[in-house]
Design an enzyme around this catalytic site. Structure first.
Site, short mmCIF file in Angstrom:
data_model
loop_
_atom_site.label_atom_id
_atom_site.label_comp_id
_atom_site.label_asym_id
_atom_site.label_seq_id
_atom_site.Cartn_x
_atom_site.Cartn_y
_atom_site.Cartn_z
N GLY A 240 0.83 -1.20 0.00
CA GLY A 240 0.00 0.00 0.00
C GLY A 240 0.86 1.24 0.00
CB SER A 241 0.02 4.78 0.45
OG SER A 241 -0.63 4.72 1.70
CE LYS A 243 -2.43 9.61 5.97
NZ LYS A 243 -3.79 9.19 5.62
CB VAL A 244 -1.40 2.36 4.24
CG1 VAL A 244 -1.76 0.95 4.67
CG2 VAL A 244 -2.65 3.13 3.82
N GLY A 245 1.54 2.06 5.31
CA GLY A 245 2.60 1.16 5.77
C GLY A 245 3.28 1.66 7.03
CD GLU A 262 5.26 -3.84 -3.17
OE1 GLU A 262 5.35 -2.64 -3.53
OE2 GLU A 262 4.46 -4.65 -3.65
CB CYS A 296 4.47 -0.68 -6.38
SG CYS A 296 3.03 -1.02 -5.42
C1 UN1 Z 1 2.97 -3.75 -7.52
O1 UN1 Z 1 2.79 -2.81 -8.27
O2 UN1 Z 1 2.57 -3.72 -6.33
O3 UN1 Z 1 6.99 -5.61 -11.34
C2 UN1 Z 1 3.61 -5.00 -7.89
C3 UN1 Z 1 5.80 -5.54 -11.58
C4 UN1 Z 1 4.86 -6.60 -11.07
C5 UN1 Z 1 4.53 -6.37 -9.64
C6 UN1 Z 1 4.13 -5.02 -9.28
N1 UN1 Z 1 5.37 -7.91 -11.27
O4 UN1 Z 1 5.33 -4.63 -12.21
#
Ligand code: UN1
Length: 510
Positions: A240-241, A243-245, A262, A296
């Site tokens: 998550g973000s 902030k959440v983490g 993460e 992410c």
């Molecule tokens: C995510 O965005 O939380 O590398 C994971 C990647 C994907 C995983 C992303 N295998 O884009």
């Protein structure tokens, strides 16, 4: 819709399951789920109550007490069967992920493929949960270490990967001898319910106990907080973000629980004068606009050497003008919608702020409306000329905005810009110059958890550990040695002699 039927999604669904049974609570209100692709109602979910949570946790603890006694390769056999079931349901589940989250069908199917891949990985791992044997300094002593199952492992997953990130955690935890508790994002609960229905078939076919795979869909403020504070859960993996983490990390650490965090990324691609532009351009565009910039690992910054800057800028604008935006289930389209109207507001707010800071929007940035978009949340991905130190460039905006940043001099300067943010998830360099590539990968190079050469920032494979440094949270999931986080390490020393020598040569005669 056929795929909903295949996955057991009804018009109204319960949100709480032990893997065998759905708890039939309807007093906590319904979540109504609309597709971001067209604004149409898909189905609704009854949220679980605090009493449901208690019930689930008890089942989870009981299941763990049994599961830890099952030999790891036998646990692997269950995960193998889950992998087979996921292969069977790849198309409908990938379609639901795409329809509920808004990513392209290709990416929805890719997400299910990641689940299948991690199952295969975990099956192999179930015969390789190795510890070490160490040389003892004392005669007739044997010393070794072993990994034991940990307990109930909770996974809190984000909307952008409705199913894959859960499987990275849960499939490893399962072969490691843990029981699972999944709290998915309330924005995409249907994909989780569909996955739970698939898993339930394997649970049933193998006569497994309740509580091995628990699902709980409920409010963060009540259920989420209970979970973070619950001493029966030794490990919580949070995507998550930042902030959440940060909140989750603080609460869990206070009770000495463990977390795998993460969190946000602010990923950059460096393009040096030695970059192969033909390879680099698709990587940049896929990284920046894939999943509508809601990974992410999405590419948020492009750091380009001044000598090729204008050329790169022109070909980027050209590539962006060829992008097809629209219904992600139509495979001709490259870019789907943002998750909801709040994401559109965040996109517009970031563009406003970057302009105020002195940035220049050179492409896109409009909200898209009209018949073909229905009431979906579509935007035109934006390219913005900016400086790395603008406050908004330092932030992760979960939207398709690519900041174009110029660097001068050597690659050392580009690396400083790339590292010059608070996040540290993914990074990459495009160059054919071996010295530049090696400097980027060296101890003085990228400070991220993921560093790639001639590959974009997104699209990591499950075989590598996934996660990042700094405000990305430091956690690692998925491949490499991440499995060790789902177990507890125990050091064992055995004396098979007739004397009691003490370590460090200490004498204690009585
Ligand atoms: C995510 O965005 O939380 O590398 C994971 C990647 C994907 C995983 C992303 N295998 O884009």
């Amino acid at each position: 819709m056929e795929f909903l039927k295949q996955l057991g999604i009804k018009e109204k669904n319960y949100g709480c399951s032990t893997g065998q049974k759905w708890l039939e609570t309807s007093a906590e209100g319904e979540l109504k789920i609309y597709s971001p692709t067209n604004g149409k109602f898909i189905a609704s979910v009854y949220q679980c109550s605090e009493a449901d949570y208690e019930h689930i946790l008890e089942k989870g603890v009981d299941a763990f007490n049994y599961w830890r006694t099952v030999p790891a390769p036998k646990r692997g056999e269950i995960v193998r069967q889950i992998g087979l079931k996921l292969r069977e349901f790849k198309r409908p589940l990938g379609t639901l992920v795409s329809y509920e989250m808004g990513k392209s069908l290709q990416e929805g199917m890719g997400e299910v493929q990641e689940m299948i891949d991690i199952c295969d990985f975990a099956v192999g791992l179930s015969r390789q949960l190795y510890g070490h044997t160490m040389a003892s300094e004392r005669p007739m002593h044997r010393m070794y270490d072993q990994y034991h199952p940990l307990g109930v492992v909770a996974t809190i997953s984000a909307f952008n990967f409705p199913v894959a990130v859960w499987s990275w955690n849960a499939m490893l935890a399962t072969v490691c001898g843990d029981s699972n508790l999944w709290k998915p994002s309330s924005k995409v609960p249907l994909s989780a319910i569909a996955t739970q229905n698939i898993i339930a078939q394997v649970v049933k076919e193998n006569n497994l106990p309740e509580g091995l795979f628990n699902l709980i869909i409920g409010r963060g403020a009540t259920i989420g907080e209970k979970l973070l504070n619950d001493k029966r859960i030794p490990l919580i993996s949070v995507t998550g973000s930042t902030k959440v983490g940060r909140h989750a990390g603080e609460v869990v650490q206070r009770r000495f629980g463990r977390t795998i965090l993460e969190l946000g990324g602010n990923n950059a691609i460096i393009m040096t004068p030695d970059a192969d532009l033909k390879m680099a351009m698709p990587a940049v565009v896929f990284g920046a606009v894939g999943t509508a910039g809601q990974r992410c690992t999405s590419t948020r910054r492009l750091i380009v050497h001044e000598s090729i800057y204008d050329k790169v800028k022109d070909s980027l604008v050209k590539a962006y003008s060829g992008l097809k935006i629209g219904d992600p289930l139509n495979e001709k389209n490259h870019v789907g919608p943002l998750i909801d109207k709040y994401a559109v507001t965040a996109f517009q707010k970031a563009l406003k702020e970057v302009k105020e800071a002195g940035g220049k929007v050179i492409y896109g940035g409009e909200n898209l409306s009209g018949e073909s978009y229905g009431s979906g949340c579509y935007v035109q991905p934006a390219i913005v000329e900016a400086e790395n130190n603008y406050p908004i460039v330092q932030e992760e905006t979960f939207a398709p905005i690519l900041y174009l940043i110029k660097y001068r001099g050597t690659v050392t300067n580009a690396i400083a810009l790339q590292n010059g943010v608070v996040q540290g998830l993914s990074s990459s360099i495009f160059t054919n110059n071996m010295r530049e590539a090696e400097e980027f990968l060296s101890a003085a190079g990228s400070d991220c958890g993921i560093a790639n050469v001639n590959i974009g920032t997104s699209g990591a494979e499950i075989g590598g550990a996934f996660g990042g440094e700094k405000e990305t949270g430091g956690g690692r999931e998925s491949g490499s040695e991440a499995w060790k986080l789902y177990m507890r390490l125990q050091t064992n020393t055995i004396n098979y002699g007739t004397q009691l020598p003490l370590a460090q040569g200490i004498k204690f005669d009585i």
